[in-house]
Design an enzyme around this catalytic site. Sequence first.
Site, PDB file in Angstrom:
ATOM      1  N   GLY A  99     -12.579   2.253   8.554  1.00 48.79           N
ATOM      2  CA  GLY A  99     -13.626   2.220   9.571  1.00 48.79           C
ATOM      3  C   GLY A  99     -13.143   2.816  10.884  1.00 48.79           C
ATOM      4  N   ASN A 151     -13.074  10.746  -8.219  1.00 55.43           N
ATOM      5  CA  ASN A 151     -11.819  10.136  -7.766  1.00 55.43           C
ATOM      6  C   ASN A 151     -11.229   9.363  -8.942  1.00 55.43           C
ATOM      7  OD1 ASN A 151     -10.285   7.686  -6.627  1.00 55.43           O
ATOM      8  ND2 ASN A 151     -10.525   8.933  -4.795  1.00 55.43           N
ATOM      9  N   CYS A 209      -3.622   3.991  -3.034  1.00 56.06           N
ATOM     10  CA  CYS A 209      -4.343   2.731  -2.810  1.00 56.06           C
ATOM     11  C   CYS A 209      -3.365   1.604  -2.496  1.00 56.06           C
ATOM     12  CB  CYS A 209      -5.169   2.356  -4.040  1.00 56.06           C
ATOM     13  SG  CYS A 209      -6.030   0.801  -3.773  1.00 56.06           S
ATOM     14  N   ASN A 221      -6.162   7.619   3.014  1.00 54.05           N
ATOM     15  CA  ASN A 221      -6.641   6.358   2.448  1.00 54.05           C
ATOM     16  C   ASN A 221      -6.522   5.254   3.518  1.00 54.05           C
ATOM     17  OD1 ASN A 221      -7.363   4.341   0.497  1.00 54.05           O
ATOM     18  ND2 ASN A 221      -6.531   5.681  -1.080  1.00 54.05           N
ATOM     19  N   THR A 222      -6.791   4.024   3.119  1.00 48.75           N
ATOM     20  CA  THR A 222      -6.771   2.906   4.077  1.00 48.75           C
ATOM     21  C   THR A 222      -5.335   2.567   4.514  1.00 48.75           C
ATOM     22  OG1 THR A 222      -6.710   1.375   2.235  1.00 48.75           O
ATOM     23  CG2 THR A 222      -8.870   1.862   3.162  1.00 48.75           C
ATOM     24  N   LYS A 269      -5.231  12.683  -2.675  1.00 54.43           N
ATOM     25  CA  LYS A 269      -5.545  11.834  -1.514  1.00 54.43           C
ATOM     26  C   LYS A 269      -4.301  11.097  -1.040  1.00 54.43           C
ATOM     27  CE  LYS A 269      -8.938   8.470   0.000  1.00 54.43           C
ATOM     28  NZ  LYS A 269     -10.204   7.860  -0.366  1.00 54.43           N
ATOM     29  N   ASN A 327     -10.347  -4.234   3.056  1.00 54.25           N
ATOM     30  CA  ASN A 327     -10.779  -4.527   1.689  1.00 54.25           C
ATOM     31  C   ASN A 327      -9.577  -4.647   0.772  1.00 54.25           C
ATOM     32  OD1 ASN A 327     -10.770  -2.418  -0.742  1.00 54.25           O
ATOM     33  ND2 ASN A 327     -10.798  -1.245   1.181  1.00 54.25           N
TER      34      ASN A 327
END
Length: 303
Positions: A217, A99, A130, A192-193, A165, A69
Amino acid sequence: MDTTIRITDELVLKNPVMSASGTFAYGEEFSEVIDLSLLGGIVTKGLSLEPSKGNPVPRIVETPCGMINSIGLENIGIEAFLKSKLPLLGQWKTPVVVNFYGTNEDDYEILASMLDSKKDVAALEMNVSCPNIKKGGIHFGKDPDYLYSLVSKVRQATNKTLLVKLSPLASDIAEVAISVQEAGADGITCVNTIPAMAIDENTWMPVLANITGGLSGPAIKPVALYMVWEVSKHVHIPIIAAGGAASYRDVIQFMLAGASAVEIGSYALRDPFCFTTIIEGLDKYMQENALDRLEDIVGKLKT
Ligand SMILES: Cc1cc2nc3c(=O)[nH]c(=O)nc-3n(C[C@H](O)[C@H](O)[C@H](O)COP(=O)(O)O)c2cc1C
């Protein structure tokens, strides 16, 4: 059987299953399909001082076992959240973790102090990781010294439970985690991603308008598991895992690695009922393994 998880005196979860930021919005849509009071905790979409439109579309692409994303932290802004979303979220008997992120240090401090007095907010989760925004985000989260100073300032601004995070991109995640702990954080969300991209071989163009995004995921679960384990060896504050969890087995594995609770993100977009299935699975696992207290398994990996 006791599934209670105590992160701090103010953040006590009825079970370790939480939503993850950005995949649960502000809870409204999910409340139409599941009972939010069953959850251990609800983590909101990342909020900023001003509303943000995020990045241009397309900004989501599926991958084998996951998704990339580049939403870019689209959100309604803190004022609108406090006015129209928090009162609704506060109705559920589930702790609300807000958040938030800033594009500079002052934003982080102001947001933390605005949230500090809100009774319906159980805890704050500070996003310094992020990968999809140009200013702030991941750049704040990679440098242990910088992060120490930023988290210290936010710590001064709030007495709420403060979670930070982390990014899986840090060259030494343990070092970053130690800085965060020394700066006064009450807990660490991990992770995080992971920066990623997709390319269309027919158009020779990137699939995402932002070119790059963050992978999440089940594809990232082994990485997240490793990060939780690595961090848990170096800090004594609680860890909340995020990264690919999709089943009660994953939750147990993260807990054995050292996580006190687990956020479910991308998988809930595919199966919104997974929260219930996972919570039921944990009960069954406890029965089968004669466990009285789920919290007892945290960090019990046999090595
Ligand atoms: C669509 C989407 C939006 C996200 N937005 C945020 C966000 O606003 N703030 C944040 O800290 N993390 C955000 N994340 C990261 C997730 O909270 C989580 O850390 C990550 O996706 C790994 O967990 P998962 O594999 O279970 O999705 C987002 C993830 C996705 C997929």
